[in-house]
Design a protein around this motif. Structure first.
Motif, PDB file in Angstrom:
ATOM      1  N   PRO A 255      42.705  36.902  18.956  1.00 42.68           N
ATOM      2  CA  PRO A 255      44.112  37.305  19.096  1.00 42.68           C
ATOM      3  C   PRO A 255      44.925  36.860  17.879  1.00 42.68           C
ATOM      4  O   PRO A 255      44.769  35.728  17.399  1.00 42.68           O
ATOM      5  CB  PRO A 255      44.572  36.548  20.350  1.00 42.68           C
ATOM      6  N   ALA A 256      45.783  37.709  17.377  1.00 43.28           N
ATOM      7  CA  ALA A 256      46.565  37.404  16.157  1.00 43.28           C
ATOM      8  C   ALA A 256      47.685  36.412  16.425  1.00 43.28           C
ATOM      9  O   ALA A 256      48.189  35.770  15.490  1.00 43.28           O
ATOM     10  CB  ALA A 256      47.139  38.703  15.591  1.00 43.28           C
ATOM     11  N   LEU A 261      45.977  25.400  16.241  1.00 43.34           N
ATOM     12  CA  LEU A 261      45.376  24.588  17.293  1.00 43.34           C
ATOM     13  C   LEU A 261      44.802  25.480  18.399  1.00 43.34           C
ATOM     14  O   LEU A 261      43.686  25.262  18.886  1.00 43.34           O
ATOM     15  CB  LEU A 261      46.409  23.620  17.873  1.00 43.34           C
ATOM     16  N   GLU A 262      45.567  26.491  18.768  1.00 34.96           N
ATOM     17  CA  GLU A 262      45.097  27.407  19.819  1.00 34.96           C
ATOM     18  C   GLU A 262      43.842  28.168  19.383  1.00 34.96           C
ATOM     19  O   GLU A 262      42.925  28.393  20.176  1.00 34.96           O
ATOM     20  CB  GLU A 262      46.212  28.394  20.178  1.00 34.96           C
ATOM     21  N   ASN A 267      38.087  29.126  19.722  1.00 34.32           N
ATOM     22  CA  ASN A 267      36.738  29.155  19.145  1.00 34.32           C
ATOM     23  C   ASN A 267      35.769  28.293  19.954  1.00 34.32           C
ATOM     24  O   ASN A 267      34.592  28.653  20.133  1.00 34.32           O
ATOM     25  CB  ASN A 267      36.776  28.685  17.688  1.00 34.32           C
ATOM     26  N   ILE A 268      36.265  27.152  20.430  1.00 31.79           N
ATOM     27  CA  ILE A 268      35.425  26.262  21.255  1.00 31.79           C
ATOM     28  C   ILE A 268      35.034  26.969  22.554  1.00 31.79           C
ATOM     29  O   ILE A 268      33.886  26.889  22.992  1.00 31.79           O
ATOM     30  CB  ILE A 268      36.165  24.937  21.545  1.00 31.79           C
TER      31      ILE A 268
END
Length: 294
Positions: A255-256, A261-262, A267-268
């Motif tokens: 998402p752009a 941090l988000e 990714n995690i």
């Protein structure tokens, strides 16, 4: 000399009742003397003059033999086709038709052989072993022409025909059907690989997983053929599919609107989604490694 004396009878009394037998016997003598051209000539005249004679069919058999011995395979094939269309004995008719197709194939006249094999399948599907080979000949033919659509059609026909006659299954039919069935899975493999994991991820991931289940089910069903080579290939393919899904999840569209941090947290979460598929792929690869000794 005997053959020539028989022919003199035909010359002197061509309309006598013994003329057909004399002509036929002349051809027999020429065959015994390995005089193929003379035998072909006398047999051909016999059939032309006496098409209703009781020995007409025997003359056809002798002509096929003489043509083959005289290195005239195409003439032999043409005579075999005639036999296949006129013989009352179904076994003889079917064998003649298939032999004619084989002769055309051996002499690189595949364009003439394939229609005969199609006719063979239509007329004599009960002859399982030869019908399977006829299906396979179509696959090879269209593969040589790079006609992928026709090749796929005949692969589907072979698989369906072999499955419908599973009680007659042989090592040969099983191998041919297994190979065709395995290649047919490439069609769905292409669909699976073409699905991109785009936003919204939940929907595209569900579509990808659905495609995965479909192709894995197809690959697992190949075990019915008990073909070790195909099963090994299928096992490898299944592992590769799971690994592909894991990699596609990791490289999916982000998402752009996410902050740094988000995005890290996102990714995690993706890694957590991908990890089980990567692990499953490794476990399946190990199954193949364990079979290396075999």
């Amino acid at each position: 000399l005997s053959a020539e004396l028989y022919l003199k009878v035909v010359d002197k009394v061509p309309n006598a009742s013994i003329a057909p037998q004399a002509l036929y016997d002349a051809s027999s003598q020429f065959l015994q003397a390995n005089k193929w051209r003379q035998a072909i000539a006398s047999l051909s005249v016999f059939q032309q003059r006496f098409p209703k004679h009781a020995l007409y069919n025997d003359a056809s058999d002798k002509l096929v033999f003489a043509y083959l011995e005289n290195k005239e395979p195409i003439s032999a094939a043409e005579k075999l086709i005639e036999i296949s269309n006129t013989a009352s004995d179904k076994a003889k008719a079917s064998n003649s038709l298939y032999k004619a197709a084989e002769i055309y194939q051996e002499n690189e006249f595949d364009n003439l052989a394939i229609p005969l094999l199609a006719t063979f399948i239509e007329r004599y599907s009960n002859q399982f072993d030869l019908a399977i080979e006829a299906h396979n000949a179509h696959i090879k033919y269209f593969e040589s022409l790079k006609n992928e659509s026709a090749k796929v059609d005949w692969q589907k026909k072979l698989v369906a025909f072999e499955k419908s006659n599973s009680k007659l299954r042989t090592a040969r039919s099983s191998s041919l059907a297994a190979n065709s069935a395995f290649e047919l899975t490439y069609l769905d493999l292409g669909k699976f690989e073409s699905i991109k994991l785009s936003l919204p991820l939940k929907k595209s991931l569900n579509d990808k997983k659905s495609a995965l289940k479909n192709i894995v089910s197809q690959l697992e069903s190949l075990s019915v053929y008990q073909d070790a080579v195909i099963m090994s290939a299928a096992t490898y393919q299944i592992a590769s599919i799971y690994r592909t899904l894991a990699r596609d999840i990791l490289s999916s569209e982000r998402p752009a609107s996410l902050s740094e941090l988000e995005l890290e947290q996102y990714n995690i979460l993706l890694e957590e989604q991908a990890y089980p598929f990567e692990e499953q792929a490794m476990d399946i690869y190990k199954i193949n490694i364990q079979k290396v000794a075999d």
